[in-house]
Scaffold this motif. Structure first.
Motif, PDB file in Angstrom:
ATOM      1  N   UNK A   1       0.822  -1.200   0.000  1.00  0.00           N
ATOM      2  CA  UNK A   1       0.000   0.000   0.000  1.00  0.00           C
ATOM      3  C   UNK A   1       0.865   1.264   0.000  1.00  0.00           C
ATOM      4  N   UNK A   2       1.978   1.306   0.755  1.00  0.00           N
ATOM      5  CA  UNK A   2       2.841   2.490   0.678  1.00  0.00           C
ATOM      6  C   UNK A   2       3.400   2.729  -0.732  1.00  0.00           C
ATOM      7  N   UNK A   3       3.674   1.643  -1.467  1.00  0.00           N
ATOM      8  CA  UNK A   3       4.151   1.781  -2.841  1.00  0.00           C
ATOM      9  C   UNK A   3       3.098   2.484  -3.697  1.00  0.00           C
ATOM     10  N   UNK A   4       1.838   2.058  -3.573  1.00  0.00           N
ATOM     11  CA  UNK A   4       0.759   2.703  -4.336  1.00  0.00           C
ATOM     12  C   UNK A   4       0.544   4.143  -3.875  1.00  0.00           C
ATOM     13  N   UNK A   5       0.716   4.396  -2.591  1.00  0.00           N
ATOM     14  CA  UNK A   5       0.586   5.766  -2.078  1.00  0.00           C
ATOM     15  C   UNK A   5       1.648   6.675  -2.683  1.00  0.00           C
ATOM     16  N   UNK A   6       2.859   6.156  -2.846  1.00  0.00           N
ATOM     17  CA  UNK A   6       3.936   6.937  -3.460  1.00  0.00           C
ATOM     18  C   UNK A   6       3.625   7.229  -4.922  1.00  0.00           C
ATOM     19  N   UNK A   7       3.039   6.272  -5.609  1.00  0.00           N
ATOM     20  CA  UNK A   7       2.628   6.498  -7.003  1.00  0.00           C
ATOM     21  C   UNK A   7       1.549   7.576  -7.043  1.00  0.00           C
TER      22      UNK A   7
ATOM     23  N   UNK B   1      -8.103   5.441  -8.214  1.00  0.00           N
ATOM     24  CA  UNK B   1      -7.487   5.339  -6.890  1.00  0.00           C
ATOM     25  C   UNK B   1      -6.042   5.826  -6.876  1.00  0.00           C
ATOM     26  N   UNK B   2      -5.434   5.895  -8.048  1.00  0.00           N
ATOM     27  CA  UNK B   2      -4.019   6.239  -8.116  1.00  0.00           C
ATOM     28  C   UNK B   2      -3.749   7.661  -8.575  1.00  0.00           C
TER      29      UNK B   2
END
Length: 72
Positions: free
Chosen positions: A19-25, A48-49
């Motif tokens: 989830x942190x990876x997607x948050x960074x994106x 969502x991204x």
């Protein structure tokens, strides 16, 4: 699974990433890899991204649709 019911955490689980990876994106701190983009688009979860400032770059968004989203 309907994309509207997905959270960023659920999307991360489905995609096999954190989830942190997607948050960074989403925050624009990392690029969205092409393979991941394909999966996200197939799930209908690209919304969502994208953050509010990145709506203009969403694939398949017309200028009218972008203006409508920004006015909300």
């Amino acid at each position: 699974m309907e994309a509207n019911n997905l959270s960023l955490r659920k999307l991360a689980t489905i995609l096999g990433v954190s989830q942190p990876f997607l948050s960074q994106i989403r925050a624009g701190k990392r690029p969205l890899p092409d393979g991941l983009r394909t999966k996200v688009e197939a799930l209908g979860a690209y919304h969502l991204l994208i953050g509010d400032k990145r709506i203009e770059s969403a694939p398949g968004r017309s200028e009218e649709h972008t203006a409508e989203l920004q006015s909300r």
